[in-house]
Write a protein that holds these residues in place. Structure first.
Motif, short mmCIF file in Angstrom:
data_model
loop_
_atom_site.label_atom_id
_atom_site.label_comp_id
_atom_site.label_asym_id
_atom_site.label_seq_id
_atom_site.Cartn_x
_atom_site.Cartn_y
_atom_site.Cartn_z
N LEU A 1 17.39 3.68 -3.86
CA LEU A 1 18.10 5.20 -3.59
C LEU A 1 16.94 5.94 -4.62
CD1 LEU A 1 22.01 4.10 -3.92
CD2 LEU A 1 20.43 4.17 -1.92
N GLY A 2 16.67 6.70 -3.81
CA GLY A 2 15.63 8.09 -4.19
C GLY A 2 16.55 9.08 -4.61
N SER A 3 15.26 10.30 -3.97
CA SER A 3 15.77 11.94 -4.28
C SER A 3 17.06 11.75 -3.25
CB SER A 3 14.79 12.51 -4.76
OG SER A 3 13.78 12.97 -3.49
N GLN A 4 16.91 13.48 -3.59
CA GLN A 4 18.08 14.06 -2.78
C GLN A 4 19.32 13.69 -2.86
OE1 GLN A 4 16.91 14.96 1.36
NE2 GLN A 4 14.89 14.53 0.88
N GLU A 5 20.69 14.20 -2.10
CA GLU A 5 22.06 13.75 -2.71
C GLU A 5 23.07 13.68 -1.26
OE1 GLU A 5 23.24 14.08 -5.74
OE2 GLU A 5 21.35 14.66 -6.88
N LEU A 6 23.62 12.58 -1.63
CA LEU A 6 25.33 12.88 -0.23
C LEU A 6 24.10 11.59 0.72
CD1 LEU A 6 26.77 15.27 -1.41
CD2 LEU A 6 26.94 13.29 -2.16
N ARG B 1 19.66 11.58 1.54
CA ARG B 1 19.40 10.70 -0.57
C ARG B 1 18.88 9.83 0.58
NH1 ARG B 1 21.33 8.20 -6.01
NH2 ARG B 1 19.50 7.93 -6.77
N LEU B 2 18.03 9.68 -0.30
CA LEU B 2 16.68 8.61 0.57
C LEU B 2 16.80 7.56 -0.38
CD1 LEU B 2 13.32 9.82 -0.37
CD2 LEU B 2 14.21 10.64 1.62
N VAL B 3 16.98 6.14 1.29
CA VAL B 3 17.31 5.47 1.57
C VAL B 3 16.31 3.88 1.65
CG1 VAL B 3 19.18 3.43 1.64
CG2 VAL B 3 19.64 5.77 1.53
N SER B 4 16.16 3.14 0.26
CA SER B 4 15.35 1.94 1.51
C SER B 4 15.84 0.32 0.95
CB SER B 4 13.70 1.90 0.33
OG SER B 4 12.67 1.27 0.98
N THR C 1 6.88 6.31 -2.43
CA THR C 1 7.24 5.88 -3.64
C THR C 1 8.42 4.74 -3.68
OG1 THR C 1 6.27 7.19 -4.96
CG2 THR C 1 7.59 6.10 -6.04
N LEU C 2 9.98 4.79 -3.04
CA LEU C 2 10.63 4.46 -3.32
C LEU C 2 10.57 2.86 -2.83
CD1 LEU C 2 14.00 4.81 -4.17
CD2 LEU C 2 14.15 5.70 -1.82
N LYS C 3 9.91 3.19 -1.20
CA LYS C 3 9.55 2.24 -0.62
C LYS C 3 8.44 0.51 -1.19
CE LYS C 3 8.16 0.61 4.18
NZ LYS C 3 6.77 0.74 5.06
#
Length: 334
Positions: free
Chosen positions: A207-212, A215-218, A253-255
């Motif tokens: 779970l990365g930046s941003q909200e609800l 939000r970034l998901v990988s 980066t999250l990935k």
């Protein structure tokens, strides 16, 4: 045992002494030393001087001292950074207005430029003919990293490690392939205690930046053999899922980091490894040790994370510590 060389701040040898006590370490969490000199021929040492064992990786820079008085007798112990500690005290960071510090070229040239960047090119001489080449390799995680950790990560991407050696009064920084020492438990060279663990995480949700909803998901998955990809093979009762929070990460980066963290969990179990002196000869930090037990069908591969050298009463002894090992089972051991 070879004598200890004492050199001034310009790396000019000033004395060779033999009556010393030394506790020196390099690796993941210790990069320092304590040196006590009892030799009457030793010069008046100053902070900023160096010491080393010629032809070895043992040495460092003296930065402090401790005086102990017992029974009216004063003992001075010199405290300092091992070669790796000098690197660890520097930070590699991006240039102004750049997201990452990025390097390209042959590994020896890259290290030369990085040493100049952190102001240690007058101390270390890169001595390597390695032809491994990188293109636009970035220090991403973390973006600000101590030079020792950064160098190790950089070289590991090419299957290489650092190799320190002092000769000709020069501190030579080499680049060599990571070696794997393979032995069986029957040889009495490697002792290990293994506990298999099949219920490790095999689905990691980053779970990365941003909200609800924005939000970034990988999502990353591991299969039964510990291979990590974005294809799920273990489902239902076999799925073991966890959350990985990286609230400041962008999509790329999250990935990368979610994949990396899931891969790190695929150890196959818990392991304690003890190396004998016979195995330790020639090993250095980031080398690997593999041991196999025929009776259980279990094998373990562990990475050397720390090297410790002690000198006492003229006798030098080396010990090693290893990190969490990777456990594998043969069919006969299941």
């Amino acid at each position: 045992m070879e004598d200890v060389i004492i050199a001034d701040a310009k790396l000019t040898p000033r004395a060779s002494v033999s009556q010393v006590t030394l506790d020196w370490a390099c690796g993941t969490d210790e990069n320092d030393f304590e040196l006590t000199i009892n030799d009457p021929d030793a010069p008046e040492i100053e902070r900023g001087w160096y010491f080393w064992l010629d032809g070895s990786d043992v040495g460092g820079r003296i930065i402090d001292r401790r005086a102990t008085v017992s029974g009216g007798v004063s003992t001075v112990t010199w405290i300092g950074q091992s070669w790796t500690g000098m690197l660890a005290a520097k930070i590699l960071q991006p240039d102004a207005n750049q997201d990452y510090l990025t390097v390209s070229g042959k590994l020896p040239d890259i290290l030369k430029n990085l040493l100049k960047r952190i102001g240690l090119d007058s101390v270390f001489t890169v001595d390597s003919s390695d032809v491994s080449t990188l293109s636009n390799w970035a220090f991403q995680s973390p973006r600000y990293v101590d030079a020792y950790s950064g160098f190790r990560t950089l070289l590991a991407s090419c299957g290489r490690r650092l190799d320190f050696k002092v000769s000709g009064n020069r501190i030579r920084l080499g680049i060599v392939p990571v070696q794997t020492i393979a032995n069986t438990i029957d040889s009495d060279l490697v002792d290990f205690r293994v506990e298999t663990q099949h219920r490790v995480t095999n689905h990691l949700i980053g779970l990365g930046s941003q909200e609800l909803k924005n939000r970034l998901v990988s999502h990353w998955y591991a299969d039964a053999n510990g291979n990590v990809s974005q294809t799920q093979t273990l489902k239902g009762v076999d799925e073991v899922c966890e959350i990985y929070n990286y609230t400041s990460a962008d999509a790329a980066t999250l990935k990368t980091e979610t994949q990396k963290h899931l891969q790190e969990e695929q150890t196959g179990g818990k392991v304690d490894v003890t190396l004998s002196d016979g195995v330790g000869d020639g090993l250095r930090v980031d080398d690997k040790v593999t041991a196999y037990d025929h009776s259980s069908g279990l094998s373990v591969t562990a990475v050397v994370t720390k090297r410790i050298v002690k000198i006492d009463s003229g006798i030098m002894a080396s010990t090693f510590e290893v990190g969490q090992g990777i456990v594998k089972e043969t069919e006969s051991g299941r």
